[in-house]
Design a protein around this motif. Structure first.
Motif, short mmCIF file in Angstrom:
data_model
loop_
_atom_site.label_atom_id
_atom_site.label_comp_id
_atom_site.label_asym_id
_atom_site.label_seq_id
_atom_site.Cartn_x
_atom_site.Cartn_y
_atom_site.Cartn_z
N TYR A 228 0.53 -1.04 0.23
CA TYR A 228 -0.05 0.05 -0.04
C TYR A 228 0.74 1.04 -0.05
CZ TYR A 228 -3.92 -3.08 1.83
OH TYR A 228 -4.86 -3.72 1.73
N GLY A 229 0.69 1.67 -1.42
CA GLY A 229 1.35 3.55 -0.80
C GLY A 229 2.90 2.80 -0.82
N ALA A 230 3.84 3.40 -0.35
CA ALA A 230 5.14 4.19 -0.18
C ALA A 230 6.00 2.82 1.26
CB ALA A 230 5.36 4.98 0.86
N ASN A 231 4.31 2.09 1.80
CA ASN A 231 4.70 1.04 2.71
C ASN A 231 5.50 1.72 3.42
OD1 ASN A 231 3.14 -1.66 0.97
ND2 ASN A 231 4.70 -1.51 -0.34
N ILE A 232 5.48 2.68 4.28
CA ILE A 232 6.06 3.50 4.96
C ILE A 232 6.05 2.03 6.66
CG2 ILE A 232 6.72 5.53 7.12
CD1 ILE A 232 6.56 6.10 4.09
N GLY A 233 4.60 1.61 7.05
CA GLY A 233 5.34 0.86 7.95
C GLY A 233 6.26 0.04 7.77
N SER A 234 6.25 -1.39 6.46
CA SER A 234 7.42 -1.82 6.42
C SER A 234 8.59 -1.30 6.43
CB SER A 234 6.52 -2.87 5.14
OG SER A 234 5.87 -2.90 4.90
N VAL A 235 8.82 0.10 6.00
CA VAL A 235 9.99 0.67 5.83
C VAL A 235 10.20 0.33 6.94
CG1 VAL A 235 11.51 2.79 5.21
CG2 VAL A 235 9.45 1.38 3.77
N ILE A 236 10.01 0.91 7.97
CA ILE A 236 10.18 1.45 9.63
C ILE A 236 11.06 -0.08 10.04
CG2 ILE A 236 9.48 2.15 12.18
CD1 ILE A 236 7.43 3.73 10.18
N LEU A 237 10.22 -1.07 10.08
CA LEU A 237 10.60 -2.31 10.63
C LEU A 237 11.70 -3.12 10.04
CD1 LEU A 237 7.30 -4.26 11.11
CD2 LEU A 237 8.67 -2.87 12.73
N ALA B 295 1.62 3.79 10.72
CA ALA B 295 2.35 3.94 9.53
C ALA B 295 1.59 3.29 8.84
CB ALA B 295 3.71 4.05 9.66
N ALA B 296 1.64 1.87 8.97
CA ALA B 296 0.92 1.06 8.19
C ALA B 296 -0.62 0.64 8.38
CB ALA B 296 1.58 -0.47 8.93
N GLY B 297 -1.15 0.95 8.83
CA GLY B 297 -2.56 1.40 8.95
C GLY B 297 -2.94 2.92 8.22
N SER B 298 -2.55 3.99 8.28
CA SER B 298 -1.78 5.05 7.15
C SER B 298 -1.84 4.80 5.97
CB SER B 298 -1.17 6.48 7.90
OG SER B 298 -1.41 6.49 6.80
N GLY C 298 -2.84 17.55 2.27
CA GLY C 298 -3.84 16.31 1.63
C GLY C 298 -3.51 15.33 2.11
N ALA C 299 -4.82 14.10 2.24
CA ALA C 299 -4.66 13.13 2.14
C ALA C 299 -3.95 12.37 1.56
CB ALA C 299 -6.37 13.05 2.74
N LYS C 300 -2.33 11.58 1.66
CA LYS C 300 -2.21 10.95 0.62
C LYS C 300 -1.05 9.97 0.89
CE LYS C 300 0.72 14.99 0.83
NZ LYS C 300 0.11 14.56 2.35
N ALA C 301 -0.24 8.96 0.67
CA ALA C 301 0.83 8.50 0.57
C ALA C 301 1.45 8.59 1.99
CB ALA C 301 1.30 7.57 0.06
N SER C 302 2.68 9.65 1.29
CA SER C 302 2.24 10.66 2.26
C SER C 302 2.17 10.45 3.98
CB SER C 302 3.45 11.95 1.97
OG SER C 302 2.73 12.84 1.84
N CYS C 303 1.20 10.80 4.38
CA CYS C 303 0.43 10.82 5.34
C CYS C 303 1.41 9.70 6.46
CB CYS C 303 -0.90 10.34 5.74
SG CYS C 303 -1.67 11.90 4.87
N ALA C 304 1.57 8.62 5.89
CA ALA C 304 2.10 7.54 7.33
C ALA C 304 3.26 7.88 7.11
CB ALA C 304 2.74 6.25 5.73
N ALA C 305 4.31 8.36 6.63
CA ALA C 305 5.44 8.99 6.40
C ALA C 305 5.16 10.67 8.03
CB ALA C 305 6.43 9.07 6.00
N PHE D 243 6.91 10.39 12.12
CA PHE D 243 7.88 11.36 13.08
C PHE D 243 6.53 11.54 14.15
CE2 PHE D 243 10.49 11.37 8.95
CZ PHE D 243 11.32 11.77 9.02
N ALA D 244 5.45 11.41 13.96
CA ALA D 244 4.48 12.47 15.20
C ALA D 244 4.40 11.17 16.65
CB ALA D 244 3.07 13.07 15.12
N VAL D 245 4.42 10.55 16.16
CA VAL D 245 4.92 9.34 17.42
C VAL D 245 6.03 9.85 17.57
CG1 VAL D 245 4.47 6.72 17.66
CG2 VAL D 245 2.64 8.21 16.39
N ASP D 246 6.95 9.12 17.15
CA ASP D 246 8.49 8.91 17.47
C ASP D 246 8.47 10.37 18.42
OD1 ASP D 246 11.47 8.18 17.79
OD2 ASP D 246 11.80 10.25 16.60
#
Length: 424
Positions: free
Chosen positions: A219-228, A244-247, A356-363, A367-370
């Protein structure tokens, strides 16, 4: 705080009003909801559609995939989905029941029916008007200020339903001015879990399911997977990755529902999933987990009261700070640790803009959680930001007030420029 206390009852009701299920990004879903209600009022399938929307709505619909449409994007797709396949009584799950046959009908409708969009500027940040036509007949529905707030239903000049809207506000909802960090903290410690169990259980179930899907799918840029993959499987990484993965999934067409917070699924996931990961890691037990979720959710809602539902201020920031508060509580933090965690987190990442709402919201969520976790780590190690450090003021409520002012007033022109860049 007694169970019969006005503030106690208000806080329970606020959680019930805010922690709602939604299928997909809530702005296109609000358009689908308005369109479904307009078609319902018309009584037949329209042959022409006009969607008028404020700039912030356009911004949040432009780039996000509308679920159950076969990966279509944009206002026409959202409106057509509501008209052709929507079930208006399901509100923010209006297109949750779309079938494969429904998607085919939707695509055929988009090819053969004119769906026109106009920029709407009548002084409301959140404003949608959908007008549908069939021969000489028409029906119109308006939603203003928040996602399910229908203020007008009209057919052929006859008013079916109307509510006066004089300013940007949410008078129809429980009074949010009753929120403060001190009262939230008092409520967290005394709330009867059974009073909030149902809404929190649903949040846990829905948001965990879509986060797991986001990690398993593409999904999108797969930020959740990238983090892990890049940071390992430690608790801090897992907390960021789940949110991030939920987003990832939600912004990119996943057809699972989420439980929103302050009108946003991304914010609902950001203030809940990191807290759940820490509760598991720390073996906190069910009751403490629920209380941490109450703290995180109400803290996120409190911050958004000042900012508003839609802004150029990224909502992940307020939700990430709220998650930090919940994590501090799970680690045994007292009131001082919790409020300093929030202030520290806001001082770190309050400059993130919403484009706006889009793939980069996950990233941005990661950062906000961090920042929320760092805010707690800072205070635990004897470090903090002080009143006078930028927008940080003396006292957590004053800092939250400053952030609200920044998001609602200070970034108004920023929001307009972002919208111009996105829609030309």
């Amino acid at each position: 705080m007694e169970r019969t206390n006005e503030i106690y009852q208000a806080y329970v009701q606020i959680l019930k009003e805010e922690l709602l299920p939604a299928m997909g990004c809530t702005e296109p879903i609000a358009i689908a909801y308005a369109a479904a209600k307009a078609r319902e009022a018309l009584g037949e399938l329209p042959e022409k559609v006009l969607v008028q929307a404020s700039g912030s709505i356009i911004k949040n619909v432009k780039s996000v995939i509308v679920p159950n449409t076969g990966h279509l994007k944009g206002i026409p797709a959202a409106a057509a989905a509501g008209i052709v396949c929507g079930e208006a009584d399901r509100e923010l799950e209006v297109i949750a029941g779309v079938t494969e046959d429904g998607i085919c009908k939707l695509r055929d409708y988009l090819e053969n029916v004119e769906i026109r969009m106009e920029y709407l500027d009548e002084g409301f940040t959140f404003d949608i008007i959908v007008t549908v036509y069939k021969k000489e007949e028409y029906a119109k529905v308006r939603i203003t200020n928040f996602h399910t707030n229908i203020v007008l239903v009209e057919k052929n000049g006859n008013i079916i339903e109307q509510h006066q809207v004089e300013s940007e506000g949410e008078e129809e909802l429980t009074d949010r001015s009753l929120l403060s960090m001190e009262k939230i903290w008092e409520f967290v410690r005394c709330v009867e879990i059974d009073d909030v169990r149902e809404v929190l259980d649903r949040q846990i179930q829905y948001n965990t399911a879509i986060a797991k899907e986001g990690l398993q799918g593409d999904y999108g840029a797969n930020i959740g997977s990238v983090i892990l993959k890049s940071e390992g499987n430690g608790i801090r990484s897992r907390a960021k990755a789940m949110a991030a993965a939920g987003s990832d999934a939600r912004m990119n067409g996943c057809e699972l529902p989420v439980i929103i917070n302050s009108g946003s699924g991304n914010q609902g996931m950001t203030c809940s999933l990191p807290v759940l990961e820490y509760a598991k890691e720390l073996d906190s037990g069910e009751e403490k987990m629920y209380r941490a979720l109450v703290l995180s959710n109400l803290t996120a809602i409190y911050q958004k009261v000042g900012i508003g539902r839609l802004s150029a201020y990224c909502g992940a920031v307020s939700a990430g700070a709220a998650a930090g508060a919940g994590i501090a509580y799970l680690n045994g933090g007292d009131y001082e640790e919790i409020i300093h965690t929030i202030v520290n987190a806001l001082a770190i990442v309050s400059g993130i803009v919403c484009d706006g709402a889009k793939a980069s919201c996950a990233a941005k969520i990661a950062f906000a959680v961090d920042a929320g976790i760092m805010g707690y780590d800072m205070y635990r190690n004897g470090q903090q930001f002080y009143g006078g450090d930028g927008i940080v003021a003396k006292g957590v409520d004053n800092t939250i007030h400053n952030v609200g002012r920044l998001g609602r007033e200070g970034m108004r022109a920023t929001n307009e420029e972002i919208i111009k860049m996105m829609i030309g």
